[in-house]
Motif scaffolding. Structure first.
Motif, short mmCIF file in Angstrom:
data_model
loop_
_atom_site.label_atom_id
_atom_site.label_comp_id
_atom_site.label_asym_id
_atom_site.label_seq_id
_atom_site.Cartn_x
_atom_site.Cartn_y
_atom_site.Cartn_z
N GLY A 296 0.79 -1.22 0.00
CA GLY A 296 0.00 0.00 0.00
C GLY A 296 0.82 1.27 0.00
O GLY A 296 0.33 2.33 -0.38
N SER A 297 2.08 1.17 0.42
CA SER A 297 2.95 2.34 0.45
C SER A 297 4.07 2.23 -0.58
O SER A 297 4.39 3.20 -1.27
N GLU A 298 4.67 1.02 -0.67
CA GLU A 298 5.79 0.80 -1.59
C GLU A 298 5.46 -0.18 -2.71
O GLU A 298 6.24 -0.30 -3.65
N ILE A 299 4.33 -0.87 -2.59
CA ILE A 299 3.95 -1.87 -3.57
C ILE A 299 2.44 -2.11 -3.46
O ILE A 299 1.85 -1.89 -2.39
N VAL A 300 1.82 -2.55 -4.55
CA VAL A 300 0.41 -2.93 -4.53
C VAL A 300 0.33 -4.45 -4.68
O VAL A 300 0.88 -5.01 -5.64
N LEU A 301 -0.35 -5.12 -3.77
CA LEU A 301 -0.54 -6.57 -3.84
C LEU A 301 -1.93 -6.86 -4.37
O LEU A 301 -2.91 -6.28 -3.90
N VAL A 302 -2.02 -7.74 -5.36
CA VAL A 302 -3.30 -8.05 -6.01
C VAL A 302 -3.50 -9.56 -6.09
O VAL A 302 -2.54 -10.32 -6.14
N ARG A 303 -4.80 -9.94 -6.11
CA ARG A 303 -5.14 -11.36 -6.16
C ARG A 303 -5.92 -11.76 -7.40
O ARG A 303 -6.01 -12.95 -7.71
N ASP A 304 -6.51 -10.79 -8.09
CA ASP A 304 -7.34 -11.16 -9.23
C ASP A 304 -7.44 -10.01 -10.23
O ASP A 304 -6.90 -8.92 -10.01
N THR A 305 -8.15 -10.28 -11.31
CA THR A 305 -8.28 -9.31 -12.40
C THR A 305 -8.93 -8.02 -11.94
O THR A 305 -8.49 -6.92 -12.31
N ASP A 306 -9.98 -8.12 -11.13
CA ASP A 306 -10.68 -6.92 -10.67
C ASP A 306 -9.76 -5.99 -9.90
O ASP A 306 -9.82 -4.76 -10.06
N GLU A 307 -8.93 -6.56 -9.04
CA GLU A 307 -8.03 -5.72 -8.24
C GLU A 307 -6.99 -5.03 -9.13
O GLU A 307 -6.63 -3.87 -8.88
N VAL A 308 -6.50 -5.73 -10.15
CA VAL A 308 -5.56 -5.10 -11.08
C VAL A 308 -6.22 -3.93 -11.79
O VAL A 308 -5.66 -2.82 -11.87
N LEU A 309 -7.41 -4.16 -12.32
CA LEU A 309 -8.11 -3.10 -13.05
C LEU A 309 -8.42 -1.90 -12.16
O LEU A 309 -8.33 -0.75 -12.60
N ASP A 310 -8.75 -2.15 -10.90
CA ASP A 310 -9.02 -1.05 -9.98
C ASP A 310 -7.79 -0.17 -9.82
O ASP A 310 -7.88 1.07 -9.82
N VAL A 311 -6.62 -0.80 -9.69
CA VAL A 311 -5.37 -0.04 -9.55
C VAL A 311 -5.08 0.73 -10.84
O VAL A 311 -4.79 1.94 -10.81
N LEU A 312 -5.14 0.05 -11.97
CA LEU A 312 -4.78 0.69 -13.24
C LEU A 312 -5.68 1.86 -13.59
O LEU A 312 -5.22 2.88 -14.12
N MET A 313 -6.96 1.74 -13.27
CA MET A 313 -7.92 2.73 -13.73
C MET A 313 -8.21 3.83 -12.71
O MET A 313 -8.71 4.89 -13.08
N HIS A 314 -7.88 3.59 -11.43
CA HIS A 314 -8.33 4.54 -10.41
C HIS A 314 -7.23 5.13 -9.54
O HIS A 314 -7.50 6.12 -8.84
N MET A 315 -6.04 4.57 -9.51
CA MET A 315 -5.01 5.16 -8.66
C MET A 315 -4.53 6.48 -9.27
O MET A 315 -4.10 6.51 -10.42
N PRO A 316 -4.56 7.57 -8.51
CA PRO A 316 -4.08 8.86 -9.03
C PRO A 316 -2.59 8.81 -9.37
O PRO A 316 -1.81 8.10 -8.72
N ASP A 317 -2.20 9.56 -10.37
CA ASP A 317 -0.80 9.57 -10.79
C ASP A 317 0.13 9.99 -9.66
O ASP A 317 1.23 9.43 -9.51
N ALA A 318 -0.28 10.96 -8.87
CA ALA A 318 0.58 11.43 -7.78
C ALA A 318 0.85 10.31 -6.77
O ALA A 318 1.97 10.14 -6.28
N GLU A 319 -0.18 9.51 -6.47
CA GLU A 319 -0.02 8.40 -5.54
C GLU A 319 0.88 7.32 -6.15
O GLU A 319 1.74 6.75 -5.47
N ARG A 320 0.66 7.05 -7.42
CA ARG A 320 1.49 6.05 -8.12
C ARG A 320 2.96 6.46 -8.13
O ARG A 320 3.85 5.65 -7.83
N GLU A 321 3.22 7.69 -8.45
CA GLU A 321 4.60 8.17 -8.52
C GLU A 321 5.27 8.15 -7.15
O GLU A 321 6.45 7.80 -7.01
N ALA A 322 4.51 8.51 -6.10
CA ALA A 322 5.07 8.49 -4.75
C ALA A 322 5.39 7.05 -4.32
O ALA A 322 6.40 6.80 -3.65
N MET A 323 4.54 6.11 -4.70
CA MET A 323 4.79 4.71 -4.39
C MET A 323 6.08 4.24 -5.05
O MET A 323 6.91 3.56 -4.42
N GLY A 324 6.26 4.62 -6.31
CA GLY A 324 7.49 4.26 -7.00
C GLY A 324 8.73 4.85 -6.34
O GLY A 324 9.76 4.17 -6.21
N ARG A 325 8.64 6.08 -5.89
CA ARG A 325 9.79 6.71 -5.22
C ARG A 325 10.12 6.00 -3.92
O ARG A 325 11.29 5.77 -3.60
#
Length: 362
Positions: A296-325
């Motif tokens: 949730g802070s440094e990585i996203v853990l997923v178990r199925d297709t729905d969870e992947v799509l939720d991350v790809l389609m709804h995570m804000p860019d700022a949150e994604r970039e901060a997670m990568g940093r």
């Protein structure tokens, strides 16, 4: 120290992740003043795909056969402070016996495939390691940490079993401005046991989100795999282009083999490399991953297709970039090749201090 490695391949990264691990480790050992030699079996499938035929650090030698190894490198093995045999070395069991009989210093086994190795041993497959050899080696460097280390000691008699995770090269993996080409990418050789998760965590999301852009890079995928039109496929991305591949992704997917999921605590070198590029990681779930990255802070853990799509389609860019940093900060502090190169001599010295005389093929 004078350290000799007998490994799967350092000259070719085609279809294996060992090469990048060895390259970073040997380069950093050489920088620290150690004398390093890598001995590699000359086989046609790597000869056809050598992307680093002459590594610029230490010494790399190719040998044609087990007899050639014995004839040309016995003196080297006797003089070295340590001789370390890697997993998946051709004729690895015989190579290990020769090392135990010949080496004058510490002998070690570097298992970059520990869960696979233990599964093979349970099935009676001793192609590159036999159970009798585990207590005979002075040092067991394990790709896997956690409870597996206790299993190596208690069930197989390993005398010095230590977690020695793969590592990345910070000179090769870092963030750089790149046009985003894909929403989710995956870099990995095909394997039967990983493919169901590639299907559910990348191919199925690509089918459902037709506006998304996806990429899968790696060899050996069968022609029976049905790729959606929005999945870019390539058979091989050489290490020199990995950084560009990761930096062109919004998210990158980490998928783990079954044996490594069961064992836990088995990070792929690709996991560290992607994090070093500051690319946000979407990963399958296994025990121990939360000891490497904070979910949730440094990585996203997923178990199925729905969870992947939720991350790809709804995570804000700022949150994604901060997670990568944050993921990059974590691996820079703990998982560079220089970290491993500092660890190894102390592990060798510790094993040398407590070596006991055992029969060569105990």
């Amino acid at each position: 120290m004078d350290i000799v490695f007998i490994g799967l391949s350092i000259t070719s990264s085609w279809g294996n992740g060992h090469a990048t691990t060895y390259r970073g480790l040997l380069r950093e050992l050489a920088r620290q003043g150690h004398r390093v030699t890598f001995l590699e079996r000359d086989v046609p499938w790597y000869a056809m795909h050598r992307d680093l035929p002459e590594p610029p650090y230490g010494t790399t030698e190719l040998y044609a056969s087990l007899d050639d190894l014995r004839a040309r490198f016995a003196g080297l093995a006797r003089r070295a402070d340590a001789v370390i045999v890697g997993s998946y070395v051709p004729d690895g069991q015989q190579v290990g016996d020769w090392v135990r009989q010949t080496a004058g210093g510490v002998t070690g086994f570097y298992d970059i495939d520990t869960p696979v190795t233990l599964a093979k041993l349970a099935e009676g497959d001793h192609a590159y390691l036999a159970p009798r050899q585990i207590p005979a080696y002075d040092l067991y460097l394990s790709f896997t940490g956690g409870p597996t280390l206790a299993r190596l000691r208690d069930d197989y008699g390993a005398r010095h079993a230590h977690a020695f995770y793969c590592a990345f090269d910070p000179e090769a993996y870092f963030p750089e401005p790149t046009a985003t080409r894909w929403d989710l990418g995956y870099l990995g050789t095909y394997s039967d046991d990983r493919q169901p998760r590639v299907e559910s965590l990348l191919i199925a999301p690509a089918r459902r989100w037709t506006e998304g852009r996806f990429a899968v890079a790696g060899p050996m995928y069968p022609s029976t795999v049905e790729w959606p039109s929005n999945v870019m496929r390539t058979d091989h991305v050489p290490p020199a282009e990995h950084r560009a591949f990761y930096n062109a992704q919004r998210f990158t997917l980490n998928v783990t083999r079954d044996d490594m999921i069961r064992a836990g605590w088995s990070p792929s070198v690709r996991l560290f490399e992607a994090a070093a590029c500051g690319t946000a990681i979407v990963s399958d779930v296994w025990d121990g991953i939360d000891s490497l990255f904070e979910p949730g802070s440094e990585i996203v853990l997923v178990r199925d297709t729905d969870e992947v799509l939720d991350v790809l389609m709804h995570m804000p860019d700022a949150e994604r970039e901060a997670m990568g940093r944050r993921a990059r900060e974590r691996v820079m502090a703990e998982h560079t090749a220089a970290h491993r190169a500092r660890e190894l001599p102390s592990l060798i010295a510790s094993a040398a201090a407590s070596v006991t005389d055992l029969p060569a093929t105990a």
